[in-house]
Write a protein that holds these residues in place. Sequence first.
Motif, mmCIF file in Angstrom:
data_model
loop_
_atom_site.group_PDB
_atom_site.id
_atom_site.type_symbol
_atom_site.label_atom_id
_atom_site.label_comp_id
_atom_site.label_asym_id
_atom_site.label_seq_id
_atom_site.Cartn_x
_atom_site.Cartn_y
_atom_site.Cartn_z
ATOM 1 N N LEU A 12 18.182 -4.974 -0.104
ATOM 2 C CA LEU A 12 17.118 -4.016 0.158
ATOM 3 C C LEU A 12 15.603 -4.826 0.227
ATOM 4 O O LEU A 12 15.067 -4.659 1.101
ATOM 5 N N GLN A 13 15.416 -5.476 -0.660
ATOM 6 C CA GLN A 13 13.927 -6.105 -0.706
ATOM 7 C C GLN A 13 13.715 -6.991 0.712
ATOM 8 O O GLN A 13 12.651 -6.745 1.274
ATOM 9 N N MET A 14 14.693 -8.010 0.763
ATOM 10 C CA MET A 14 14.155 -8.845 1.913
ATOM 11 C C MET A 14 14.451 -7.963 3.405
ATOM 12 O O MET A 14 13.403 -8.125 4.035
ATOM 13 N N PRO A 15 15.216 -7.196 3.570
ATOM 14 C CA PRO A 15 14.970 -6.280 4.906
ATOM 15 C C PRO A 15 13.557 -5.370 4.859
ATOM 16 O O PRO A 15 13.218 -5.438 5.919
ATOM 17 N N ALA A 16 13.512 -4.834 3.657
ATOM 18 C CA ALA A 16 12.309 -4.308 3.671
ATOM 19 C C ALA A 16 10.927 -5.186 3.749
ATOM 20 O O ALA A 16 10.089 -4.732 4.813
ATOM 21 N N ASP A 17 10.848 -6.022 3.330
ATOM 22 C CA ASP A 17 9.693 -6.993 3.471
ATOM 23 C C ASP A 17 9.559 -7.593 4.940
ATOM 24 O O ASP A 17 8.697 -7.575 5.559
ATOM 25 N N VAL A 18 10.693 -7.953 5.546
ATOM 26 C CA VAL A 18 10.794 -8.386 7.004
ATOM 27 C C VAL A 18 10.323 -7.125 7.995
ATOM 28 O O VAL A 18 9.413 -7.440 8.725
ATOM 29 N N ASP A 70 0.836 -1.139 -0.075
ATOM 30 C CA ASP A 70 0.017 0.138 0.011
ATOM 31 C C ASP A 70 0.912 1.283 0.059
ATOM 32 O O ASP A 70 2.061 1.152 -0.028
ATOM 33 N N GLN A 71 0.227 2.667 -0.198
ATOM 34 C CA GLN A 71 0.869 3.718 -0.070
ATOM 35 C C GLN A 71 1.871 3.903 1.055
ATOM 36 O O GLN A 71 3.245 4.315 0.957
ATOM 37 N N ALA A 72 1.573 3.588 2.361
ATOM 38 C CA ALA A 72 2.375 3.643 3.541
ATOM 39 C C ALA A 72 3.716 2.584 3.298
ATOM 40 O O ALA A 72 4.677 3.197 3.684
ATOM 41 N N GLN A 73 3.312 1.577 2.739
ATOM 42 C CA GLN A 73 4.461 0.652 2.571
ATOM 43 C C GLN A 73 5.645 1.006 1.605
ATOM 44 O O GLN A 73 6.676 0.961 1.790
ATOM 45 N N ALA A 74 5.041 1.572 0.494
ATOM 46 C CA ALA A 74 5.817 1.997 -0.268
ATOM 47 C C ALA A 74 6.603 3.197 -0.054
ATOM 48 O O ALA A 74 7.953 3.297 -0.625
ATOM 49 N N VAL A 75 6.038 4.073 0.899
ATOM 50 C CA VAL A 75 6.941 5.267 1.324
ATOM 51 C C VAL A 75 7.894 4.574 2.397
ATOM 52 O O VAL A 75 9.192 5.209 2.322
ATOM 53 N N THR A 76 7.640 3.819 3.075
ATOM 54 C CA THR A 76 8.501 2.930 4.076
ATOM 55 C C THR A 76 9.791 2.440 3.303
ATOM 56 O O THR A 76 11.093 2.528 3.577
ATOM 57 N N TYR A 77 9.402 1.984 1.941
ATOM 58 C CA TYR A 77 10.397 1.130 1.170
ATOM 59 C C TYR A 77 11.354 2.230 0.632
ATOM 60 O O TYR A 77 12.598 2.077 0.571
ATOM 61 N N VAL A 78 10.664 3.656 0.216
ATOM 62 C CA VAL A 78 11.717 4.696 -0.185
ATOM 63 C C VAL A 78 12.755 5.023 0.747
ATOM 64 O O VAL A 78 14.021 5.128 0.527
ATOM 65 N N TRP A 79 12.346 5.494 2.037
ATOM 66 C CA TRP A 79 13.102 5.868 3.163
ATOM 67 C C TRP A 79 14.139 4.742 3.653
ATOM 68 O O TRP A 79 15.287 5.102 3.995
ATOM 69 N N LEU A 80 14.028 3.446 3.614
ATOM 70 C CA LEU A 80 14.778 2.358 3.825
ATOM 71 C C LEU A 80 15.606 2.270 2.844
ATOM 72 O O LEU A 80 16.801 2.139 3.229
ATOM 73 N N GLY A 81 15.236 2.517 1.576
ATOM 74 C CA GLY A 81 16.260 2.429 0.639
ATOM 75 C C GLY A 81 17.237 3.544 0.775
ATOM 76 O O GLY A 81 18.455 3.323 0.595
ATOM 77 N N PHE A 106 19.284 -3.848 -9.968
ATOM 78 C CA PHE A 106 18.760 -5.089 -9.303
ATOM 79 C C PHE A 106 18.434 -4.928 -7.960
ATOM 80 O O PHE A 106 17.862 -6.270 -7.233
ATOM 81 N N SER A 107 19.111 -4.008 -7.165
ATOM 82 C CA SER A 107 18.648 -4.102 -5.621
ATOM 83 C C SER A 107 17.270 -3.731 -5.502
ATOM 84 O O SER A 107 16.779 -3.668 -4.254
ATOM 85 N N GLY A 108 16.454 -3.003 -6.393
ATOM 86 C CA GLY A 108 15.187 -2.341 -6.109
ATOM 87 C C GLY A 108 15.385 -0.941 -5.574
ATOM 88 O O GLY A 108 14.257 -0.492 -5.174
ATOM 89 N N MET A 109 16.447 -0.354 -5.939
ATOM 90 C CA MET A 109 16.817 1.195 -5.519
ATOM 91 C C MET A 109 15.697 1.994 -6.247
ATOM 92 O O MET A 109 15.039 3.001 -5.811
ATOM 93 N N VAL A 110 15.227 1.832 -7.382
ATOM 94 C CA VAL A 110 14.494 2.434 -8.219
ATOM 95 C C VAL A 110 13.018 2.082 -8.025
ATOM 96 O O VAL A 110 12.002 2.945 -7.791
#
Length: 266
Positions: free
Chosen positions: A219-225, A57-68, A192-196
Amino acid sequence: MGSGRLYAAVAAGGFRRYATYRAATAAGVFTNTVFGLILVYTYLALWDEKPHLGGYDQAQAVTYVWLGQCLYATLAIQGGGFEKDLMERIRTGEIAVDLYRPADLQLWWLAGDLGRSVFQMLGRGVIPFTFGALFFPMALPTDVTTWAAFLVTLVLAMLVSFGIRYLAALSVFWLLDGMGVSQVLMITGIFFSGMVLPLNAFPGALGEIVRALPWAAQLQMPADVLMGETDPLRAYAFQAVWAVVLLAAGRLMQSAATRRVVVQGG
C-alpha cells in the motif's frame, strides 16, 4: 495447451470465480465505503491536530484512505484469497492431486490469485475509490505517466502479496492446520501494510523497520507513487526485490515440503 495459455486460462478462471459472487461483492463495496468514511473523518481530525503528519497534507491523507479501501481486497491484505483453499487442500491431502498436475504448483496458484486480484480491484475497489474522489478533496495526478507508473506498482504489489500468503499457506505442510497462520496474516497485514495509519507516520526506529518490510510494498509504495511522494524507479526496485525474495523463498519451501509430504488424510 502451451504453458502461457494454461496459466492465462487459470487466471481467467480465478476472475470468473469471484465474479459469480455478486452479493458478496456488493456487500464488500458497501463495507469498504463505510470503513473509508470512518477512516477519512478520523484522519481529518488527526491531521487537524498534526498537520503534515508523515509528510502528507490532508488531501494526501484522504487519498491514502480511499486507496487503502480500493486495495484491501485486491491484495487480500488480511488474507482471504487463494491461501485458504491451499491450506485446506494441504490439510485434507487433496494437495497430492495438485502435485500430479502437469503444471507448476506455485505458478498455478499465482495465476489464479492474479485473476482474483484483478476482479477485486475492478469489482470491489474502484467504486469506493471513485466515491472518495467525488465527495472529498484528493491528491490525484493529472498526467497519464503517473497513472501508468502507479499501475506498475499495483502489479508488483500483487506479486508481493501472493509471495507472503504462499509462504503462509505452505507452512501447513508442517503445522497441519492453518487457523493460527491465518490469524497471524490478519494481524500482520492490517498493521504492517499501513491500513490503519500510513507507514510514513510511524516514528523512529519502528518506522524504519516497518518501511523496510515487504508489507510496505503493498500500500505505501503505490500510494507514494500515485501522489508523487517517491521516485517510481525506487518503488519498483523495492517491490521487485521483495517479490523475487518471497517467490524464491516460496519455491524453496515448496521443494522442501514436497520431498516428504505429510498431510492429514494421506
